[in-house]
Design a protein around this motif. Structure first.
Motif, short mmCIF file in Angstrom:
data_model
loop_
_atom_site.label_atom_id
_atom_site.label_comp_id
_atom_site.label_asym_id
_atom_site.label_seq_id
_atom_site.Cartn_x
_atom_site.Cartn_y
_atom_site.Cartn_z
N ASN A 114 34.84 52.88 51.12
CA ASN A 114 36.00 54.36 50.62
C ASN A 114 35.71 54.00 49.54
N LEU A 169 46.44 59.02 45.89
CA LEU A 169 46.89 57.91 45.56
C LEU A 169 47.26 57.46 43.81
N ASN A 190 47.69 50.86 44.08
CA ASN A 190 46.66 51.90 45.07
C ASN A 190 45.76 51.44 45.54
N GLY A 201 44.24 48.76 46.55
CA GLY A 201 44.61 48.56 48.07
C GLY A 201 43.20 50.00 49.24
N PHE A 202 43.05 50.67 48.23
CA PHE A 202 42.10 51.70 49.42
C PHE A 202 40.34 51.26 49.31
N GLY A 215 41.01 47.07 50.63
CA GLY A 215 40.98 46.96 51.59
C GLY A 215 42.30 46.04 51.32
N ALA A 216 43.03 46.83 52.24
CA ALA A 216 44.63 46.36 52.03
C ALA A 216 44.94 44.76 52.05
N GLU A 217 44.04 44.12 52.36
CA GLU A 217 43.64 43.11 52.83
C GLU A 217 43.87 42.25 51.14
N PHE A 218 43.56 42.66 50.36
CA PHE A 218 43.14 42.21 48.72
C PHE A 218 44.24 43.08 48.21
N GLN A 219 45.39 43.68 48.72
CA GLN A 219 45.93 44.38 47.62
C GLN A 219 46.65 43.41 46.78
N THR A 220 47.27 42.56 47.96
CA THR A 220 48.47 41.24 47.18
C THR A 220 47.17 40.49 46.56
N ALA A 221 46.48 40.17 46.94
CA ALA A 221 45.47 39.63 45.98
C ALA A 221 44.72 39.20 44.62
N PHE A 232 47.63 39.78 42.08
CA PHE A 232 47.88 38.02 41.59
C PHE A 232 46.39 37.75 40.92
#
Lengths: 414, 299, 345
Positions: free
Chosen positions: B3, B17, B261, B264-265, B268-274, B277
């Motif tokens: 990415n 982004l 952003n 997330g890019f 990967g989106a799975e770690f965007q929230t992570a 925090f």
């Protein structure tokens, strides 16, 4: 230790026992001429909309059965009643509620919760107590490779939801003279059991066709912005974009694909109906492929509701909205129980389980026949495409009312 | 790291982004400004911040459902949430305002749960959105696309922020609020009705969140249970920027929007929230280290 | 003392008999002890030391995953497990117990290690910064766990099915959690009675002064967090098996439910007391079960309202209120405590 604190402690202990006793109204599996089913469904929390569809589906079928004289078991007719609990959309609750239904309420026949996570929470418990469950909303395939004997599902498992979209893309591209191996697939699915299985199914099928998976994002449950993923889609230009994330994922995908003008030849998602993407976004939702378990134009019928179309009318009259497939499959689960209990002719759970295992019937929802793992293998998934604001079945071929529009028109040409 | 290579090979996507992140960052900054206000004046960390945002979104959604343009929802949400804030202050917050900070965190947490559940009962858990009817802006020969509503939201957010600054600096009430923030006791002695100041501050915060929520429902979608992310973002922005520093809040808000952003890019989106925090934890630890170095505490 | 012993005995006997007298309620009673464990372990930090943590679920979730992974990897191939996890009888009673015991032990160890490592950084934070930082820790952990395929990622992890040979599942876990709760209670009672208890209370009352007095505050804080994490980690391993399905954000790192309940129960009963968390947990659990049954669909609204009422009107908790109401009862206890500290409240 003072006597006072101890006394407060003793009082609390007394209250605990008394309170817990009050927390469980006693009930038997069959009271007089009523059969009681148990269900833990999401009434609150993030799945409560789909929980409502599930409950409405159960209730409608129960009402229809009762209006038609109930279920006949060994020559006697029994009414149907459903004991509900609220699982608050968290699987942490389901195991407790399953034990509560079985132990405290004495229930012997269980209807499933909404969602794969909650169903995963319940399955080990019913297995332990050897109480059969017919579920209609736990599609994760990992439920059916664990050797559960008492779990039966009327729906198609989740890896089939969007796999058909991959096949469709392959066939349509081949018809255009493109090499199928050149197709690129982008996957953006929510990080929950249901959507992860959708991903697994899509990856399997993409592999089978030799396609390349170029994006494989897991959307967090709280996510409300797909900009990053969609920017990636713009960058690598896949041929198929697969999105699944319950209602929120569907709404976000349609909205942001439109706003960012992401051009992708095929967009396939789940939960179009539950999210009401047509009502919310109008023309922006056009050409989207939507996976569904059931469509009211299908030609199935049964002796309770009549045809699929009749069911849709009955449901609309009762609840004032078009039944999403979540409601239809829930109704079908109740019908499966009615059929199995009648054939078993007894309330013995082992005999009923065996009768369930031998189910081979047609309902308004589709054919139902369980394989040895308990999943329904007699009914395919259907893909519908939104064309001019209508959901039109396009695949598989035997249900197709119209041809798929592929590729989607570019945004600049709409 | 594929990415990352995309970004290096085609920098235009970084622009995408960045622009998207900065535009939505202004909305985060708005909610954060409200949090800084309540925190600074009342010494309360309002955990229900995100729920105010979501409720504001629902008000605007209702306005749009009634057939009006959702832009009208911005002032309507502002006013409606001001009223909600006032009621909540009188009913609950007034009773915890001079207590231990932890008590007020818990009390506002209770408010947050209560609001989530009531919204769920009233609006159901369906996702909702309001369509502004605006189109898309194309930049760099169409490679970068920006939803015009985000630009409008950005302008709205900055305008509202500017208006608040003027209000704080110029108006009598604004001065009273600032005086209370500096020293509540002294302000009271000098004749400021601090109880009223508190009530207005809390309601004003709710109103600001309401306006932010109106923008959120026009940009994304809302659901009763997604408020916490806004609370946490607000908190992070305030921690980084400090209290009473509007320029800092805006800068931190825009930076956070962009950082999310890019995370997330690239990850990967799975770690965007992570990422959000984890960033919170790292920022707090970093802040602590910095303070420790300044303090030179005996070890 | 003898009267105290008699009362402890009475509570103990009642607790031992409860699942036999009410066999249909075993699972709910087991959860009662889980709640007691939650409240007790939270209170070490929040009540006794004044460090209000919203992130203790981190250790709960960590313990859950460690135990489940040990149970899985001991007897199964990761790939194969996905296909047999649900089959009853795949594990013999001995295998199940070995896996569980080893898993719980490692869960405790892992939680202590994590607390020691994290503590060195996070425990430097004070007040609300600590509270919010731990909140972030708990949520971040859930999101990160959801991205790791080895532990099932977002699809979660199913714990092995309880073998028939071990009898009733509810009963087994009831006694497991009862034993753990009793062990926790008496360990804490012993710890609070000694120098450790005085030190962490001093930290709560004024950390800077405590440091100036020569107390190694960082060391005590870290040890306190390790103690809390140890028992909570083990409890987590048990909870994972009791629930049967570990979802990263809804079961393991469930900050919005378990994480907040811990705090509420301790406050409800009276934080900073030994018996307070126990009483708070019992009342909270029972109230919640009643809400669930009788306030169908509105139970979470009621819960939110209850939280507000508790913190607004009973911030000192039940024991705190009792102490205020009847100070003489506690007044004469002060002497007794000076002689034999550790009675609790």
């Amino acid at each position: 230790m003072t006597s006072l604190t101890t006394r407060v402690g003793m009082l609390a202990a007394g209250l605990a026992v008394g309170g817990l006793l009050a927390a469980g109204p006693a009930m038997a599996k069959v009271e007089g001429d009523t059969i009681v089913f148990g269900a833990a469904v999401s009434f609150t929390g993030k799945y409560s909309t789909n929980g409502k569809h599930t409950k409405n589906g159960y209730d409608l079928a129960a009402k229809r059965l009762n209006d038609m004289g109930g279920i006949e078991v060994a020559g006697k007719r029994y009414n149907v009643k459903i004991q509900y609990y609220d699982d608050e959309s968290t699987p942490a609750r389901n195991a407790q509620l399953a034990e509560r239904l079985i132990n405290q309420d004495g229930i012997k026949f269980i209807l499933g919760p909404y969602g794969s996570g909650p169903t995963k929470g319940m399955a080990p418990i019913i297995e332990k107590y050897k109480i059969p469950m017919v579920e209609a909303n736990g599609a994760s395939r990992s439920l059916f490779n664990k050797g559960y004997r008492y779990l039966f599902a009327v729906l198609s498992t989740s890896e089939q939801y969007l796999a058909e979209a991959i096949n469709l893309a392959a066939k349509l591209s081949a018809a255009e003279g493109r090499r199928v191996q050149d197709l690129k697939v982008a996957i953006a699915v929510e990080n929950d059991p249901f959507s992860q299985d959708i991903r697994a199914g899509v990856i399997d099928d993409a592999k089978r066709w030799g396609m390349r998976v170029v994006i494989d994002d897991k959307l967090p449950k709280e996510l409300n912005d797909m900009t990053a993923t969609l920017t990636k889609v713009k960058a690598v230009k896949p041929d198929v974009l697969v999105v699944s994330g319950h209602s929120k994922g569907a709404a976000l995908a349609i909205r942001q694909v439109h706003e960012m003008k992401v051009d992708v030849p095929m967009l396939a998602i789940t939960h179009c109906e539950a999210a009401d993407v047509i009502g919310k976004f109008g023309a922006a939702a056009d050409y989207t492929l939507c996976a569904t378990q059931w469509d009211e134009t299908m030609s199935y019928r049964d002796g309770w509701f009549g045809s699929a179309g009749d069911y849709a009318k009955t449901f609309q009259a009762a609840y004032g909205y078009v039944p999403p497939y979540q409601a239809a499959e829930s109704s079908a689960a109740v019908l499966v129980w009615a059929d199995a209990l009648k054939r078993a002719g007894t309330f013995d759970t082992e005999a009923v389980r065996d009768a369930l295992a031998q189910t081979d019937m047609q309902t308004f929802y589709g054919n139902i026949k369980f394989d040895e793992t308990g999943k329904n293998i007699a009914k395919p998934m259907v893909l519908r495409q939104i064309q001019n604001g209508k959901l039109v079945p396009v695949a598989p071929v035997e249900f197709a009312a119209k041809k798929t529009i592929f590729p989607r028109p570019m945004w600049s040409e709409r | 790291m594929d990415n990352l290579q995309i970004l290096v090979a085609a920098p235009v996507f970084s622009v995408q982004l960045l622009i998207d992140g900065i535009l939505v960052g202004a909305v985060f900054a708005l909610a954060a400004y409200g949090m800084a206000l309540v925190w600074g004046v009342m010494n309360i960390i309002n955990i229900a911040q995100g729920e105010f945002v979501i409720l504001g979104g629902y008000v605007t959604w209702a306005v749009a459902q009634a057939g009006f343009h959702p832009f009208l929802g911005v002032p309507v949400s502002f006013i409606a949430l001001f009223a909600v804030g006032w009621i909540l202050y009188r009913a609950v917050v007034a009773r915890v305002v001079d207590r231990d900070l932890f008590i007020s965190i818990l009390a506002t947490f209770g408010i947050s749960i209560l609001m989530q559940q009531v919204m769920n009962q009233v609006f159901t858990a369906d996702v909702q959105t309001a369509q502004s009817g605006l189109g898309t802006l194309f930049l760099f020969e169409g490679q970068v696309t920006v939803a015009q509503i985000k630009i409008v939201a950005f302008v709205f957010a900055l305008a509202l922020g500017g208006a608040l600054v003027v209000f704080m600096r110029r108006s009598r009430l604004g001065k009273a609020i600032r005086a209370t923030a500096q020293n509540a006791r002294a302000a009271r002695i000098l004749g400021v009705d601090t109880g009223r100041v508190y009530a207005i501050t809390y309601s004003l915060n709710a109103a600001i969140c309401g306006a932010a929520g109106a923008l959120v429902v026009m940009i994304w979608v809302i659901q009763p249970f997604i408020g916490l992310a806004y609370t946490v973002r607000s908190f992070m922005i305030v921690v980084v920027a400090g209290l009473g520093n509007l320029a800092g809040v805006v800068a931190a808000g825009l930076g956070l929007g962009a950082a999310e952003n890019f995370a997330g890019f690239i990850l990967g989106a799975e770690f965007q929230t992570a990422f959000i925090f984890s960033l919170l934890v790292v920022i707090l630890l970093g802040r602590n280290l910095r303070l420790r170095r300044q303090r030179r505490v005996l070890r | 003392m003898s009267r105290t012993a008699a009362l402890y005995g009475a509570v103990g006997v009642a607790a031992l008999l409860a699942p036999l007298v009410f066999p249909a309620f075993q699972t709910q009673l087991a959860f009662l002890w889980v709640m007691v464990l939650f409240a007790l372990t939270w209170d070490v930090m929040g009540g006794q030391m004044g460090y209000n943590s919203f992130g203790n679920v981190f250790y709960l979730g960590l313990g859950m995953y460690v135990t489940a992974v040990v149970q899985r990897d001991l007897y199964f191939d990761v790939e194969e497990y996905a296909h047999v996890a649900g089959a009853v009888g795949t594990l013999s009673a001995g295998e199940y117990l070995t896996g569980l015991a080893l898993g719980l032990a490692l869960a405790g160890v892992a939680a202590v290690l994590a607390a020691a490592v994290l503590g060195s950084g996070i425990l430097g934070l004070r007040g609300h910064y600590f509270a919010i930082c731990t909140l972030g820790l708990g949520i971040a952990a859930g999101e990160i766990a959801g991205g790791i395929d080895y532990i099932g990622a977002g699809s979660g992890l199913v714990t092995p099915v309880f073998p028939d040979a071990l009898g009733r599942r509810g009963m087994f876990f009831y006694y497991l959690f009862f034993a753990l709760a009793v062990a926790t209670f008496f360990t804490l009672r012993w710890l609070y009675a000694g120098r450790f208890g005085l030190a962490i209370n001093a930290i709560r009352d004024d950390e800077d002064k405590a440091e100036a007095m020569g107390i190694h505050t960082t060391r005590y804080k870290t040890v306190a967090w390790c103690v809390s994490a140890f028992f909570l980690g083990i409890a987590g391993g048990g909870v994972g098996n009791l629930v049967g399905f570990i979802d990263p954000t809804d079961v393991a790192f469930a900050g919005a439910t378990f994480g907040v309940w811990m705090v509420l129960m301790a406050i409800l009963g009276g934080k900073g007391t030994l018996w307070g968390p126990v009483i708070g947990a019992v009342i909270f659990h029972v109230t919640q079960e009643l809400f669930w049954t009788y306030l169908f669909g509105w139970q979470r609204v009621a819960l939110g309202a209850l939280i507000i009422v508790i913190v607004v009107f009973f911030p000192q908790g039940i024991l705190g209120w009792v102490r205020q109401r009847w100070p003489e009862r506690f007044g004469h206890r002060v002497d007794e405590e000076a002689r034999a500290p550790g009675g609790g409240a």
